[in-house]
Design an enzyme around this catalytic site. Sequence first.
Site, PDB file in Angstrom:
ATOM      1  N   GLU A 184     -18.922  23.019 -14.266  1.00 52.13           N
ATOM      2  CA  GLU A 184     -19.326  21.689 -14.740  1.00 52.13           C
ATOM      3  C   GLU A 184     -18.534  20.597 -14.032  1.00 52.13           C
ATOM      4  OE1 GLU A 184     -19.920  21.750 -19.287  1.00 52.13           O
ATOM      5  OE2 GLU A 184     -18.868  23.596 -18.825  1.00 52.13           O
TER       6      GLU A 184
ATOM      7  N   SER B  90     -13.984  27.585 -26.727  1.00 49.71           N
ATOM      8  CA  SER B  90     -14.225  26.407 -27.541  1.00 49.71           C
ATOM      9  C   SER B  90     -13.215  26.394 -28.679  1.00 49.71           C
ATOM     10  CB  SER B  90     -15.648  26.463 -28.100  1.00 49.71           C
ATOM     11  OG  SER B  90     -15.735  25.696 -29.285  1.00 49.71           O
TER      12      SER B  90
ATOM     13  N   LYS C 128      -8.088   3.769   2.350  1.00 56.62           N
ATOM     14  CA  LYS C 128      -7.389   5.059   2.243  1.00 56.62           C
ATOM     15  C   LYS C 128      -7.610   5.780   0.923  1.00 56.62           C
ATOM     16  CE  LYS C 128      -4.172   3.010   5.295  1.00 56.62           C
ATOM     17  NZ  LYS C 128      -4.960   1.759   5.125  1.00 56.62           N
TER      18      LYS C 128
ATOM     19  N   THR D 126     -39.467  27.431  -8.903  1.00 55.01           N
ATOM     20  CA  THR D 126     -39.721  26.066  -8.457  1.00 55.01           C
ATOM     21  C   THR D 126     -39.963  25.297  -9.742  1.00 55.01           C
ATOM     22  OG1 THR D 126     -42.092  26.434  -8.228  1.00 55.01           O
ATOM     23  CG2 THR D 126     -40.771  26.794  -6.252  1.00 55.01           C
ATOM     24  N   HIS D 127     -39.534  24.049  -9.793  1.00 55.64           N
ATOM     25  CA  HIS D 127     -39.581  23.247 -11.037  1.00 55.64           C
ATOM     26  C   HIS D 127     -38.801  23.944 -12.161  1.00 55.64           C
ATOM     27  CE1 HIS D 127     -43.080  21.144  -9.152  1.00 55.64           C
ATOM     28  NE2 HIS D 127     -43.327  22.368  -8.708  1.00 55.64           N
TER      29      HIS D 127
ATOM     30  N   LYS E 274     -17.850  31.146 -27.756  1.00 48.62           N
ATOM     31  CA  LYS E 274     -18.194  30.413 -26.541  1.00 48.62           C
ATOM     32  C   LYS E 274     -17.358  30.832 -25.332  1.00 48.62           C
ATOM     33  CE  LYS E 274     -20.531  27.109 -26.069  1.00 48.62           C
ATOM     34  NZ  LYS E 274     -20.335  25.743 -26.584  1.00 48.62           N
TER      35      LYS E 274
ATOM     36  N   TYR F 158      -9.353  -6.792  12.753  1.00 47.20           N
ATOM     37  CA  TYR F 158      -8.772  -6.253  11.514  1.00 47.20           C
ATOM     38  C   TYR F 158      -8.802  -7.298  10.393  1.00 47.20           C
ATOM     39  CZ  TYR F 158      -5.379  -4.429   8.195  1.00 47.20           C
ATOM     40  OH  TYR F 158      -4.776  -3.981   7.049  1.00 47.20           O
TER      41      TYR F 158
ATOM     42  N   SER G 199       0.827  -1.213   0.000  1.00 44.32           N
ATOM     43  CA  SER G 199       0.000   0.000   0.000  1.00 44.32           C
ATOM     44  C   SER G 199       0.855   1.255   0.000  1.00 44.32           C
ATOM     45  CB  SER G 199      -0.916   0.005   1.240  1.00 44.32           C
ATOM     46  OG  SER G 199      -0.152  -0.185   2.414  1.00 44.32           O
TER      47      SER G 199
ATOM     48  N   ASN H  66     -17.153  28.880 -21.843  1.00 47.23           N
ATOM     49  CA  ASN H  66     -17.708  27.713 -21.160  1.00 47.23           C
ATOM     50  C   ASN H  66     -17.376  27.716 -19.671  1.00 47.23           C
ATOM     51  OD1 ASN H  66     -18.707  26.759 -23.601  1.00 47.23           O
ATOM     52  ND2 ASN H  66     -16.783  25.706 -24.081  1.00 47.23           N
TER      53      ASN H  66
ATOM     54  N   ASN I  97      -1.959  -2.715  13.352  1.00 51.98           N
ATOM     55  CA  ASN I  97      -3.424  -2.535  13.329  1.00 51.98           C
ATOM     56  C   ASN I  97      -3.863  -1.297  14.116  1.00 51.98           C
ATOM     57  OD1 ASN I  97      -3.308  -4.839  11.878  1.00 51.98           O
ATOM     58  ND2 ASN I  97      -4.226  -6.170  13.427  1.00 51.98           N
TER      59      ASN I  97
END
Length: 483
Positions: free
Chosen positions: A306, A293, A341, A171-172, A299, A333, A39, A301, A126
Amino acid sequence: MSLTNQPPAQTATTANANAQWGGRFAGGPSDIMQAINASISFDKALWKQDIAGSLAHAAMLAHVGIISKDDEAAIRAGLNEIGSEIAAGSFTFSEALEDIHMNIEARLSERVGEAGKRLHTARSRNDQVATDFRLWVRDAIDGLDQQVASLMRALALRAREHAADPMPGFTHLQTAQPVTFGHHLMAYVEMLARDRGRLADTRRRLNECPLGSAALAGTSFPIDRKMTAALLHFERPTANSLDAVSDRDFAVEYLSALSILAMHLSRMAEEIVIWCSSPFSFIRLSDAFTTGSSIMPQKRNPDAAELVRAKTGRINGSLVGLLTVMKGLPLAYAKDMQEDKEPVFAATDAAALCLAACDGMVRDMTANTQQMRALAGSGYSTATDIADWLVRVLKVPFRTAHHVTGRLVARAEAQNIGLAELTLAEMQAEEPGITQDIYSVLSVDASIASRTSEGGTAATNVQAQATRWLEALTSGTHTTAEG
Ligand code: ARG
């Protein structure tokens, strides 16, 4: 080893057995065994916590007389030097030594000899890893908490600036009633305050020290667990050794808190995307937070927003991943837990980046208050104000007022005009009691100014909320029940 570049050996190698636990082993692990078992590639991130835990453990061992003061001094000096080596990038991490714990311990023995070999008395990897990981998550919580506070401050500052600027409330995602832009921004401050509360709660619960639980059963050595707990700034030692080495709820709880935080940030990010799109044009992000773009020169963006929206997937995935690892594991354990992790590290990185990006965008954005004001009055957004006027002034029951208003909206819609453009005669055709006074509630500003109920959108409320939060954030006090 690299699984992608060379065909791995399938059989056991004749290499020496692991230097730390290989006493009863004649041969070394196969390359595949080593690759799946190690690890170190990711748990080296725990090096600071591992050294802190070992320093505390050694100090305690010397204090109760299990090791000599000289040995403790040698261990302390050795660990501090190893810390400098790792910080400087000159430490050689070995996959054969599996993990951060054995890498550091082996190097310690290399540097200080016999004394280094005494460090692992009365502990196990452990309880060591459980301690390191709690310390790591605790530090991560403290870092993210600062970032959330900074984002709240950014939002409250922008909210105070726009406390009286109208925007359409939805709303909506349909125009509902006018609100102020400041009010909308303050909604996120409240969400983020609860996120801080959840992180603080997680921190409180995880702040118990597993060190001294040893492999699973505790130890026969006369250790002082209160001392190591105090040295590492834990509230107290954990109460049950089996639980202490098996518990990863703190990590699951942390990832739950991050998932909820990420969900909030994704909603803010989505709104930023919508607000930036040209049909809305509520806000503009500067070049610092937009990209172009490769084909469409016009554009701009909102990629950062996003990606904040998208990184929620990674954070939720970490939570589901860890829950799945932990589900059904018998006590105590199991090596499965080594898989705890990476999801925590990945989610922490993603959350920190998302918070920084949101902080940057909120401070960067320019509000197009004219556009928001114009749209705030569209879509018959003050229809509820007519219904409320009928109830308040004419004592019409609300349900009846709702129907009357609906018919007024239909009349206006048929003529493609706003409610305020209906004549009094047209209004009275639906409800004879209507007087000229009704026009006073039809403007966006009147609608907003009337929403003075506690938590409502009236500019005075928003101003007060923003100011209250800015003061609380400056003085470091929380102003919600979650503390
Ligand atoms: N690298 C291990 C982990 O993260 C440390 C604990 C190993 N314990 C053991 N009994 N093999 O889980």
